[in-house]
Design an enzyme around this catalytic site. Sequence first.
Site, PDB file in Angstrom:
ATOM      1  N   TYR A  55     -19.426  10.857   5.149  1.00 16.34           N
ATOM      2  CA  TYR A  55     -18.793   9.584   4.932  1.00 16.34           C
ATOM      3  C   TYR A  55     -19.179   8.815   3.801  1.00 16.34           C
ATOM      4  CZ  TYR A  55     -16.295  10.568   9.521  1.00 16.34           C
ATOM      5  OH  TYR A  55     -15.446  10.824  10.423  1.00 16.34           O
ATOM      6  N   TYR A 110      -5.914   8.831  12.137  1.00 14.47           N
ATOM      7  CA  TYR A 110      -7.385   9.335  11.653  1.00 14.47           C
ATOM      8  C   TYR A 110      -7.127  10.516  11.110  1.00 14.47           C
ATOM      9  CZ  TYR A 110     -12.417   9.687  11.971  1.00 14.47           C
ATOM     10  OH  TYR A 110     -13.874   9.746  11.560  1.00 14.47           O
ATOM     11  N   HIS A 111      -7.567  10.703   9.948  1.00 19.48           N
ATOM     12  CA  HIS A 111      -8.094  12.138   9.288  1.00 19.48           C
ATOM     13  C   HIS A 111      -6.697  12.390   8.537  1.00 19.48           C
ATOM     14  CE1 HIS A 111     -11.488  13.798  11.483  1.00 19.48           C
ATOM     15  NE2 HIS A 111     -11.894  13.006  10.748  1.00 19.48           N
ATOM     16  N   TRP A 158     -22.991   9.034   8.572  1.00 15.66           N
ATOM     17  CA  TRP A 158     -22.216  10.015   9.562  1.00 15.66           C
ATOM     18  C   TRP A 158     -23.270  11.586   9.517  1.00 15.66           C
ATOM     19  CZ3 TRP A 158     -19.491  14.542   9.314  1.00 15.66           C
ATOM     20  CH2 TRP A 158     -18.932  14.819  10.606  1.00 15.66           C
ATOM     21  N   CYS A 181     -15.592  15.823   6.168  1.00 15.83           N
ATOM     22  CA  CYS A 181     -15.957  14.664   6.108  1.00 15.83           C
ATOM     23  C   CYS A 181     -17.055  14.379   4.757  1.00 15.83           C
ATOM     24  CB  CYS A 181     -16.907  14.195   7.290  1.00 15.83           C
ATOM     25  SG  CYS A 181     -16.084  13.663   8.482  1.00 15.83           S
ATOM     26  N   HIS A 224     -10.195  10.204   4.624  1.00 12.44           N
ATOM     27  CA  HIS A 224     -10.763   9.162   5.307  1.00 12.44           C
ATOM     28  C   HIS A 224     -10.467   7.761   4.601  1.00 12.44           C
ATOM     29  CE1 HIS A 224     -13.059  12.689   7.134  1.00 12.44           C
ATOM     30  NE2 HIS A 224     -13.026  11.874   8.280  1.00 12.44           N
TER      31      HIS A 224
END
Length: 648
Positions: A286, A504-505, A304, A242, A589
């Site tokens: 993030y 996601y990811h 985050w 992240c 992301h």
Amino acid sequence: MTVAPFFYLLSLLSLLQRVGSASVPLDRTGWEATADSFHAGNEPAKAIDGNEGTFWHSEYAPDNPLPNTITIDMKGNYIVNGVSIQPRQDGSGNGRIGQHIIETSVDNSNWNRVAVGAYVNDATTKKTSFVARQARYVRVTAVTEAQGANNHSAAEVNLIDTIAPAYTAPNPSKGLWINTVDFPIVPAAAAVLPNGKILLWSAYKLDDFGGGNGFTQTAIYDPATGTSTQRTISNTQHDMFCPGISMDFNGRIIVTGGNNAEKTSIYNPDTDAWITAANMRIPRGYQSTTTTWDGKIFNIGGSWSGGNGGKNGEIYDVSANTWSLIQNALVSPMLTNDRGGVYRADNHAWLFAWKNGSVFQAGPSKAMNWYNTVGAGSTTGAGTRANDGDAMNGNAIMYDAPAGKILTAGGAANYQTDQARNNAYVITLNNPGQTPTVTQTAPMGFARGFANGVVLPDGTVFVTGGQSWVEPFSDATAVQTPELWVPSTGQWTQMNPMAIPRTYHSVALLLPDATVLNGGGGLCGNCGTNHWDGEIFVPPYLLNADGSRRARPGISQAPGSLKLGGTFSVTTDRAVTAFSLVRLGTATHTVNTDQRRVPLTFTKATTGNVYSVTLPGDAGVVLPGYWYLFAMDGSGTPSPAKIVKVLQ
Ligand SMILES: *[C@@H]1O[C@H](CO)[C@@H](O)[C@H](O)[C@H]1NC(C)=O
Ligand SMILES: *[C@@H]1O[C@H](CO)[C@@H](O)[C@H](O)[C@H]1NC(C)=O
């Protein structure tokens, strides 16, 4: 009547018995397995006998050198979209398949490569999915042994899956997903390196994240060979899950924050080594970063990780190795109204470095802003994205930098558990501080968040993956049909669907051969949505109507480094009608602040395929660093890229 329809019927029955399952194992009764080598007692048939206690193993002695192959003859034509390979289950790691190639054939003579890559060294069943093919034969080539010993490869080839009772070949005018690439990690972050290889990483685990563990699992994928090598990075004491990612002017990958929220790590492609850099002033996860026109790294947001709120701007001086707060680069005007509060509201800013030390923030908040990154800096409102709302986890792609053009697409009002949108807009930047023009363009055919956007050499934009109801770690409502947006018409065209959901990811990057890698998704441990792979998409511009590859131009000569505002000479192997630069991308992301495209003006010499090409002069438009140089013919077919360095 041959036996084929009989087995085909069996597979159909099997399909019907498993309502709700997209792919099912085929009944292997009557199938035959052969191998180039086997040890007595470990015949290839042991790989399809339904008994996990027995296995195929290549001959121990005398040495039968790698690679080894095992071929399954299904004795009839099937629709195959996956292979699962169960390593031996007797506790020994000997012979586990590492690097591998999977091919299908209808005639045991012409082979179609459907997957290539590396399996991780453990005893779990390896499953490779790919776009459905009609096949009678499946051949697995074990190129290396997973544990790295110079042993023979062995495995239980356990299942072959099917999806559908009818096969329709994909129409090449909608592009083709040619093969799957198996990675030894679940890649949630990726960067193109100046040598054309792809750096990938997950978190402290190959397939899971959590906590600040001080190390990261990485891999380097070579698109030219399909192989990946895996490496654990612990010398920087940084769990790089992240993070913010930016490529600096020298092609170094600057990775900030994430699970070790204050850290900065730098991958140097010249030495293939990671180094520790100065900690950020504000810990983050993030956040987004972007390389600025003078080669610094601007950084904002990221609640985050490292605590909630107050994540104003700071900037990294690459040569001094110092982070400095930018007092007046304020995060508050770029917050979304997320129901998760500031923990979500300052995530994944859409940042674009621009002229004279400025950075434009195009979203995901409906408000847009200009940041001046010099000294104490400043924040200037830039209006709203027309009638768009907050578009968290949508995409923003600078497809024509000299014209200041950014396409935005999709996203949702809230980070998760929300309906994504299909809205798309074109933002046109002018000078820093001026409110840009925003026009709505056609909506995508599919609403999506968690997708990836990739600008192609011809200026079209490929939006791939995502899901229509955004929910991390779920593949429900995954959109497997990518779309291609054409600037001149403002319209989207749906491309052929991928085999594997990318939600996601997931990550996507333009590769040096002008194809697209779309990979990853999941990274959630014992969940059902980990994707240890990518798929390669070949855009229509590389394909003939029958699916074969077009002849493409080649760049026979171009300088390795280019001066801003300079003119340089390019020789091609045939006449071409356009040139462009696309900056090497970094992705995690939904954010890729490094890619941008610059169409180039040129004149043709009176003789030969020699062109005099001019590079725009503004470092805020043509961010120095590494770029793909493409030449395109009159049909829009791009050359393979020559990777060039734009000098400061
Ligand atoms: C190779 O594998 C065989 C069977 O698993 C084993 O007996 C042998 O010791 C292995 N050789 C090496 C060098 O690992
Ligand atoms: C560039 O930005 C500085 C502030 O950082 C400002 O003083 C200057 O006027 C700007 N130059 C131009 C040409 O806009």
